[in-house]
Design a protein around this motif. Structure first.
Motif, mmCIF file in Angstrom:
data_model
loop_
_atom_site.group_PDB
_atom_site.id
_atom_site.type_symbol
_atom_site.label_atom_id
_atom_site.label_comp_id
_atom_site.label_asym_id
_atom_site.label_seq_id
_atom_site.Cartn_x
_atom_site.Cartn_y
_atom_site.Cartn_z
ATOM 1 N N LEU A 2 -12.680 4.876 -4.200
ATOM 2 C CA LEU A 2 -13.164 3.946 -3.245
ATOM 3 C C LEU A 2 -13.411 2.394 -3.827
ATOM 4 O O LEU A 2 -14.344 2.537 -4.776
ATOM 5 C CB LEU A 2 -14.289 4.305 -2.524
ATOM 6 N N LEU A 3 -12.460 1.680 -3.918
ATOM 7 C CA LEU A 3 -12.407 0.399 -4.896
ATOM 8 C C LEU A 3 -12.837 -0.940 -3.876
ATOM 9 O O LEU A 3 -13.556 -1.682 -4.200
ATOM 10 C CB LEU A 3 -11.029 0.203 -5.149
ATOM 11 N N VAL A 4 -12.580 -0.744 -2.577
ATOM 12 C CA VAL A 4 -12.569 -1.800 -1.546
ATOM 13 C C VAL A 4 -13.973 -1.945 -1.243
ATOM 14 O O VAL A 4 -14.563 -0.989 -0.619
ATOM 15 C CB VAL A 4 -11.520 -2.116 -0.463
ATOM 16 N N SER A 13 -3.308 4.854 0.310
ATOM 17 C CA SER A 13 -3.745 6.228 0.209
ATOM 18 C C SER A 13 -2.922 7.127 -0.467
ATOM 19 O O SER A 13 -3.186 8.100 -1.286
ATOM 20 C CB SER A 13 -3.684 6.820 1.601
ATOM 21 N N GLU A 14 -1.611 6.479 -0.717
ATOM 22 C CA GLU A 14 -0.488 7.266 -1.257
ATOM 23 C C GLU A 14 0.405 6.207 -2.128
ATOM 24 O O GLU A 14 0.435 5.066 -1.636
ATOM 25 C CB GLU A 14 0.293 8.180 -0.556
ATOM 26 N N GLU A 15 1.139 6.492 -2.848
ATOM 27 C CA GLU A 15 2.191 5.414 -3.611
ATOM 28 C C GLU A 15 3.021 5.005 -2.382
ATOM 29 O O GLU A 15 3.687 5.584 -1.816
ATOM 30 C CB GLU A 15 2.735 5.935 -4.844
ATOM 31 N N TRP A 16 2.911 3.641 -2.710
ATOM 32 C CA TRP A 16 3.997 3.132 -1.733
ATOM 33 C C TRP A 16 5.116 2.263 -2.195
ATOM 34 O O TRP A 16 4.719 1.432 -3.012
ATOM 35 C CB TRP A 16 3.115 2.163 -0.504
ATOM 36 N N TYR A 17 6.295 2.566 -1.782
ATOM 37 C CA TYR A 17 7.481 1.835 -2.555
ATOM 38 C C TYR A 17 7.919 0.789 -1.323
ATOM 39 O O TYR A 17 8.398 1.149 -0.326
ATOM 40 C CB TYR A 17 8.469 2.625 -3.022
ATOM 41 N N ILE A 18 8.452 -0.420 -1.870
ATOM 42 C CA ILE A 18 9.054 -1.429 -1.016
ATOM 43 C C ILE A 18 10.358 -1.677 -1.779
ATOM 44 O O ILE A 18 10.370 -2.190 -2.901
ATOM 45 C CB ILE A 18 8.168 -2.760 -0.995
ATOM 46 N N THR A 19 11.362 -1.452 -0.766
ATOM 47 C CA THR A 19 12.793 -1.543 -1.525
ATOM 48 C C THR A 19 13.642 -2.653 -0.744
ATOM 49 O O THR A 19 14.768 -2.782 -1.182
ATOM 50 C CB THR A 19 13.291 -0.137 -1.374
ATOM 51 N N VAL A 20 13.077 -3.068 0.562
ATOM 52 C CA VAL A 20 13.983 -4.157 1.122
ATOM 53 C C VAL A 20 13.706 -5.461 0.729
ATOM 54 O O VAL A 20 12.421 -5.959 0.773
ATOM 55 C CB VAL A 20 13.362 -3.880 2.755
ATOM 56 N N GLY A 21 14.866 -6.198 0.276
ATOM 57 C CA GLY A 21 14.399 -7.458 -0.159
ATOM 58 C C GLY A 21 14.058 -7.592 -1.582
ATOM 59 O O GLY A 21 14.180 -8.409 -2.255
ATOM 60 N N ARG A 22 12.925 -6.947 -1.895
ATOM 61 C CA ARG A 22 12.044 -6.907 -3.154
ATOM 62 C C ARG A 22 11.838 -5.333 -3.587
ATOM 63 O O ARG A 22 11.905 -4.626 -2.671
ATOM 64 C CB ARG A 22 10.931 -7.663 -3.026
ATOM 65 N N ASN A 23 11.537 -5.205 -4.850
ATOM 66 C CA ASN A 23 11.310 -4.102 -5.462
ATOM 67 C C ASN A 23 9.604 -4.077 -5.772
ATOM 68 O O ASN A 23 9.516 -4.566 -6.663
ATOM 69 C CB ASN A 23 12.403 -3.578 -6.338
ATOM 70 N N TYR A 24 8.894 -3.398 -5.047
ATOM 71 C CA TYR A 24 7.440 -3.225 -5.497
ATOM 72 C C TYR A 24 7.111 -1.779 -5.403
ATOM 73 O O TYR A 24 7.491 -0.996 -4.740
ATOM 74 C CB TYR A 24 6.623 -4.099 -4.473
ATOM 75 N N THR A 25 5.845 -1.566 -6.197
ATOM 76 C CA THR A 25 5.226 -0.241 -6.105
ATOM 77 C C THR A 25 3.882 -0.587 -6.035
ATOM 78 O O THR A 25 3.146 -1.260 -6.736
ATOM 79 C CB THR A 25 5.532 0.566 -7.465
ATOM 80 N N PHE A 26 3.208 0.168 -5.107
ATOM 81 C CA PHE A 26 1.779 0.017 -4.898
ATOM 82 C C PHE A 26 1.036 1.455 -5.106
ATOM 83 O O PHE A 26 1.149 2.313 -4.406
ATOM 84 C CB PHE A 26 1.435 -0.449 -3.489
ATOM 85 N N PRO A 27 0.697 1.563 -6.354
ATOM 86 C CA PRO A 27 0.017 2.925 -6.536
ATOM 87 C C PRO A 27 -1.268 3.087 -6.241
ATOM 88 O O PRO A 27 -1.892 2.439 -5.785
ATOM 89 C CB PRO A 27 0.009 2.952 -8.406
ATOM 90 N N VAL A 28 -1.528 4.644 -6.057
ATOM 91 C CA VAL A 28 -2.889 5.104 -5.622
ATOM 92 C C VAL A 28 -3.825 4.448 -6.511
ATOM 93 O O VAL A 28 -3.679 4.179 -7.867
ATOM 94 C CB VAL A 28 -2.890 6.452 -5.637
ATOM 95 N N ASN A 29 -5.034 4.180 -6.013
ATOM 96 C CA ASN A 29 -6.153 4.013 -6.894
ATOM 97 C C ASN A 29 -5.779 2.396 -7.257
ATOM 98 O O ASN A 29 -6.382 2.020 -8.663
ATOM 99 C CB ASN A 29 -6.745 4.891 -7.948
ATOM 100 N N THR A 64 -13.361 2.034 4.582
ATOM 101 C CA THR A 64 -12.958 2.171 3.132
ATOM 102 C C THR A 64 -11.883 1.102 2.563
ATOM 103 O O THR A 64 -11.641 0.792 1.485
ATOM 104 C CB THR A 64 -12.601 3.517 2.767
ATOM 105 N N GLY A 65 -11.139 0.353 3.650
ATOM 106 C CA GLY A 65 -10.099 -0.365 3.194
ATOM 107 C C GLY A 65 -8.918 0.308 2.733
ATOM 108 O O GLY A 65 -8.099 -0.378 2.190
ATOM 109 N N ILE A 66 -8.823 1.731 3.119
ATOM 110 C CA ILE A 66 -7.745 2.378 2.638
ATOM 111 C C ILE A 66 -6.491 2.481 3.647
ATOM 112 O O ILE A 66 -6.971 2.890 4.971
ATOM 113 C CB ILE A 66 -8.293 3.817 2.259
ATOM 114 N N LEU A 67 -5.508 2.284 3.318
ATOM 115 C CA LEU A 67 -4.305 2.273 4.089
ATOM 116 C C LEU A 67 -3.696 3.564 4.136
ATOM 117 O O LEU A 67 -3.149 3.971 3.210
ATOM 118 C CB LEU A 67 -3.282 1.186 3.898
#
Length: 425
Positions: free
Chosen positions: A51-53, A96-112, A139-142
């Motif tokens: 819990l970070l937020v 809540s889980e790792e989220w990858y963005i691949t449309v237009g840009r490449n980002y990774t939003f890791p857990v924690n 908690t601010g968790i998506l």
């Protein structure tokens, strides 16, 4: 469910404890809209989540931004738009889980890890109302997995969608879908002295940088000087790639001859872009959207082909309308499939629908919240059909339960469009 998840996460954490900031304007390519409708998969949130937020986005924060009405001053309306735009770019969340963005840009939003604001995704139309379907207020968790495999399109945002969601807090006179359509005919009223062919439907085959050159530097500088808080600036090139930003404040300096100094004059603005910058929250460094309080000179605005404009509701050309919504269901009793096919009509853009099932005592025993994804941005008609599993409410179709349907419109209001008994036939 969100409260249950929150309690589990807090318990897990307690047990564990016991044992880019650039000033350059970015031109974001407006990729042609696509629409997909993939299934939603719900699985438990990662039990190892930290819990970070400490200050999460809540409905209380969103609702603290007033709902516009026709008695408000222009300054009040402008502040509503600015406040919504800033909150969209800065609220803090973690996946809540790792989220990858691949449309237009490449980002990774890791857990924690923490982030600020809605991530940039080309050809997407996410906003805070849609995020609140999946974001835990405590908690601010998506809940990434609850959104499903189409998360990029559902929750991602781009420059035009960010601007539209903010302007549509007060305005329903705009019907543009991207920067290519930011012309007078779609609700972008030219601001200042500059001129162009206002009969245009869009900027197809026209570069707004050429419009700036045709009008000349000083004409454009004087037009930029007319900008008030929440007025917009947009550009577009001959390939229909463009960008839109929102003015916060203007600083104008003149030369000895009375002309405007384009190098010393500047704006402070908001924008949805792909850039990130570092920030600190509760002694933890995190990445947040870079588009808050950026600075740019008149000279560079001119070179980038930015045209300033305002919104009808700001200048009294169109009064702020009271939000309304209706559904085409009138029967006192409906089946689950009939309920799902209700056609909803509104006068402000639609973002989310909700279905509440109540027992005989009036207690809510089942609640469904789902966002509408894709385009148009100015969606004034919609149906929940195909956007949720009807079997989720079939067990309540016993003649004893009441079904209520609501729609969240971009004015910020949740409006009821149906109430009736749920039956099998």
């Amino acid at each position: 469910m969100k409260k249950i998840i929150s309690l589990l996460l807090i318990l897990t954490t307690l047990l564990t404890m016991a044992a880019c900031s650039s000033e350059g304007l970015e031109t974001e390519e407006e990729i042609l809209p696509t629409s997909t409708d993939k299934g939603i998969i719900k699985i438990p949130v990662n039990t190892e989540q930290k819990l970070l937020v400490k200050d999460p986005l809540t409905w209380e924060k969103i609702d603290a931004i007033p709902v516009a009405n026709s008695s408000m001053s222009s300054d009040q309306l402008r502040q509503i738009v600015l406040d919504f735009a800033k909150l969209s770019l800065s609220f803090i969340w973690q996946p809540s889980e790792e989220w990858y963005i691949t449309v237009g840009r490449n980002y990774t939003f890791p857990v924690n890890s923490m982030y600020g604001g809605i991530p940039y995704v080309s050809s997407s139309s996410g906003n805070m109302y849609k995020w609140m379907c999946y974001l835990d207020e405590e908690t601010g968790i998506l809940d990434v997995m609850a959104v499903g495999t189409n998360i990029e399109r559902v929750l991602g945002n781009q420059c035009s969608a960010h601007a539209f969601s903010a302007y549509s807090r007060v305005s329903n006179s705009m019907d543009w879908g991207g920067t290519n359509e930011m012309v007078l005919k779609h609700g972008c009223i030219p601001l200042g002295e500059y001129t162009y062919d206002t009969s245009l439907e869009n900027w197809d085959g026209i570069a707004t940088a050429d419009v700036c050159k045709q009008n000349g530097q000083q004409v454009m500088y004087r037009s930029y000087a007319k900008l008030l808080p929440a007025d917009g600036l947009s550009n577009s090139d001959i390939k229909n790639a463009g960008h839109v930003i929102m003015n916060k404040e203007v600083h104008v300096e003149t030369a000895a001859d009375g002309s405007i100094d384009g190098y010393k004059s500047y704006i402070i603005y908001y924008e949805q872009s792909s850039g990130f910058k570092s920030a600190v929250h509760a002694n933890t460094t995190y990445q947040t959207q870079a588009g808050v309080d950026r600075k740019f000179t008149f000279h560079n605005l001119f070179n980038e082909g930015y045209l300033p404009w305002t919104v009808a509701e700001f200048i009294g050309r169109d009064p702020v309308e009271k939000a309304t919504a209706s559904g085409d269901l009138t029967a006192e009793s409906v089946t689950p499939s009939e309920l799902a096919k209700i056609k909803i009509t509104t006068n402000y853009a639609i973002s989310v629908f909700e279905i509440h099932i109540k027992d005989e005592s009036g207690k809510v025993v089942k609640e469904i919240e789902k966002p509408f994804e894709g385009f148009p941005l100015q969606r004034l008609e919609a149906t929940p059909y195909g956007r949720f599993n009807v079997n989720e409410i079939s067990s309540y179709a016993d003649g004893k339960h009441t079904a209520e349907v609501y729609v969240r419109v971009n004015s910020g209001e949740l409006l009821q469009v149906y109430s009736g008994t749920l039956n099998n036939a």
